[in-house]
Design a protein around this motif. Structure first.
Motif, PDB file in Angstrom:
ATOM      1  N   THR A 103       6.443   5.870  -1.458  1.00  0.00           N
ATOM      2  CA  THR A 103       5.396   6.551  -0.699  1.00  0.00           C
ATOM      3  C   THR A 103       4.981   5.745   0.531  1.00  0.00           C
ATOM      4  OG1 THR A 103       3.603   5.562  -2.015  1.00  0.00           O
ATOM      5  CG2 THR A 103       4.481   7.686  -2.752  1.00  0.00           C
ATOM      6  N   VAL A 104       4.618   6.479   1.591  1.00  0.00           N
ATOM      7  CA  VAL A 104       4.150   5.829   2.818  1.00  0.00           C
ATOM      8  C   VAL A 104       2.701   6.216   3.115  1.00  0.00           C
ATOM      9  CG1 VAL A 104       6.438   5.653   3.868  1.00  0.00           C
ATOM     10  CG2 VAL A 104       5.062   7.721   4.233  1.00  0.00           C
ATOM     11  N   LEU A 116       1.334   4.047  13.027  1.00  0.00           N
ATOM     12  CA  LEU A 116       2.258   4.079  11.904  1.00  0.00           C
ATOM     13  C   LEU A 116       3.645   3.539  12.269  1.00  0.00           C
ATOM     14  CD1 LEU A 116       1.385   7.475  10.176  1.00  0.00           C
ATOM     15  CD2 LEU A 116       0.977   5.168   9.304  1.00  0.00           C
ATOM     16  N   CYS A 117       3.961   3.530  13.546  1.00  0.00           N
ATOM     17  CA  CYS A 117       5.255   2.995  14.000  1.00  0.00           C
ATOM     18  C   CYS A 117       5.176   1.514  14.367  1.00  0.00           C
ATOM     19  CB  CYS A 117       5.755   3.778  15.215  1.00  0.00           C
ATOM     20  SG  CYS A 117       6.283   5.456  14.840  1.00  0.00           S
ATOM     21  N   ALA A 118       3.958   1.013  14.560  1.00  0.00           N
ATOM     22  CA  ALA A 118       3.769  -0.364  15.033  1.00  0.00           C
ATOM     23  C   ALA A 118       4.232  -1.390  14.001  1.00  0.00           C
ATOM     24  CB  ALA A 118       2.300  -0.591  15.374  1.00  0.00           C
ATOM     25  N   ILE A 119       4.592  -2.560  14.510  1.00  0.00           N
ATOM     26  CA  ILE A 119       4.994  -3.692  13.674  1.00  0.00           C
ATOM     27  C   ILE A 119       3.904  -4.747  13.770  1.00  0.00           C
ATOM     28  CG2 ILE A 119       6.711  -5.501  13.319  1.00  0.00           C
ATOM     29  CD1 ILE A 119       8.777  -3.645  14.603  1.00  0.00           C
ATOM     30  N   ASN A 147       6.701   3.376   9.984  1.00  0.00           N
ATOM     31  CA  ASN A 147       7.363   2.130   9.631  1.00  0.00           C
ATOM     32  C   ASN A 147       7.123   1.876   8.142  1.00  0.00           C
ATOM     33  OD1 ASN A 147       7.727  -0.715   9.135  1.00  0.00           O
ATOM     34  ND2 ASN A 147       7.640  -1.070  11.330  1.00  0.00           N
ATOM     35  N   ALA A 148       8.138   1.426   7.434  1.00  0.00           N
ATOM     36  CA  ALA A 148       8.032   1.211   5.987  1.00  0.00           C
ATOM     37  C   ALA A 148       6.967   0.191   5.611  1.00  0.00           C
ATOM     38  CB  ALA A 148       9.380   0.780   5.427  1.00  0.00           C
ATOM     39  N   GLU A 149       6.597  -0.685   6.555  1.00  0.00           N
ATOM     40  CA  GLU A 149       5.582  -1.709   6.280  1.00  0.00           C
ATOM     41  C   GLU A 149       4.167  -1.179   6.493  1.00  0.00           C
ATOM     42  OE1 GLU A 149       5.983  -4.906   5.057  1.00  0.00           O
ATOM     43  OE2 GLU A 149       7.963  -4.099   4.656  1.00  0.00           O
ATOM     44  N   ASN A 150       4.050   0.027   7.023  1.00  0.00           N
ATOM     45  CA  ASN A 150       2.730   0.618   7.264  1.00  0.00           C
ATOM     46  C   ASN A 150       2.416   1.660   6.196  1.00  0.00           C
ATOM     47  OD1 ASN A 150       2.382  -0.891   9.617  1.00  0.00           O
ATOM     48  ND2 ASN A 150       3.420   0.642  10.864  1.00  0.00           N
ATOM     49  N   TYR A 151       1.149   1.736   5.827  1.00  0.00           N
ATOM     50  CA  TYR A 151       0.739   2.682   4.786  1.00  0.00           C
ATOM     51  C   TYR A 151      -0.480   3.458   5.262  1.00  0.00           C
ATOM     52  CZ  TYR A 151       0.732   4.433   0.008  1.00  0.00           C
ATOM     53  OH  TYR A 151       0.835   5.238  -1.087  1.00  0.00           O
TER      54      TYR A 151
END
Length: 200
Positions: free
Chosen positions: A19-20, A72-75, A105-109
């Motif tokens: 889940t994101v 949501l796309c940011a790193i 991005n998978a690191e963002n939730y």
């Protein structure tokens, strides 16, 4: 995906890896806040980096519809996970939210919080039907569910409560989950050093 009552607590302590995002909604605003905080703590820890947690609302989307997509796309500059918390009052931006989730991005939730939403609400349907997000309802606690919360909270504080105590507290609490927890914490502080709570 639609979370069942049995799967809710497990999800709060460990959101599904696939889940994101999650929509936390319902008439119990205190429970909505409590569960949003629980997920944030699970993902970021008790003291998250200032850059790891971003809070947005509908006014931000009104002025800049692409802002959510950008977040949501940011790193993260510091590395690691980020949580974007969006507060909404309707499904007006359901399409914007759904589109932003596609490129997350998978690191963002994403944690979306809202009040009560009927079954046909577009935002609720989006989070219930898509496989990479979840919908977590927060209904007012009553009856056995509320009694279970009362007993569990008191037991965690080392307090044994008589049945009439649980019945009384169940009749007086339940309109707001956060208020219920706060009142039980007050009782625990008052009874510090004692292990039994009577109605008297």
């Amino acid at each position: 995906m639609k979370l069942t009552y049995k799967s809710m607590h497990g999800f709060l302590s460990q959101p599904a890896a696939n889940t994101v995002g999650v929509l936390i909604y319902g008439p119990d605003h205190g429970m909505v806040r409590t569960r949003a905080k629980a997920i944030r703590t699970t993902l970021l820890g008790d003291a998250p980096d200032g850059f790891a947690y971003v809070q947005l609302d509908e006014e931000v989307l009104k002025d800049n519809p692409t802002r959510l997509n950008e977040e949501l796309c940011a790193i993260s500059l510091m590395g690691g996970r980020r949580v974007i918390h969006l507060e909404v009052s309707s499904d007006k931006y359901a399409a914007v939210i759904e589109q932003a989730l596609v490129y997350a991005n998978a690191e963002n939730y994403l944690v979306v919080t809202a009040g009560e939403m009927p079954p046909r609400n577009k935002l609720r349907q989006c989070f219930e039907q898509l496989k990479n997000v979840a919908a977590l309802p927060c209904y007012l606690e009553a009856g056995q569910n509320l009694a279970r919360v009362v007993r569990t909270q008191l037991e965690q504080s080392g307090i044994r409560a008589h049945r009439d105590v649980v019945d009384y507290l169940t009749s007086e609490l339940g309109n707001d989950h956060a208020v219920t927890l706060s009142e039980l914490e007050k009782i625990a502080l008052y009874k510090l050093g004692e292990d039994t709570l009577s109605l008297e």
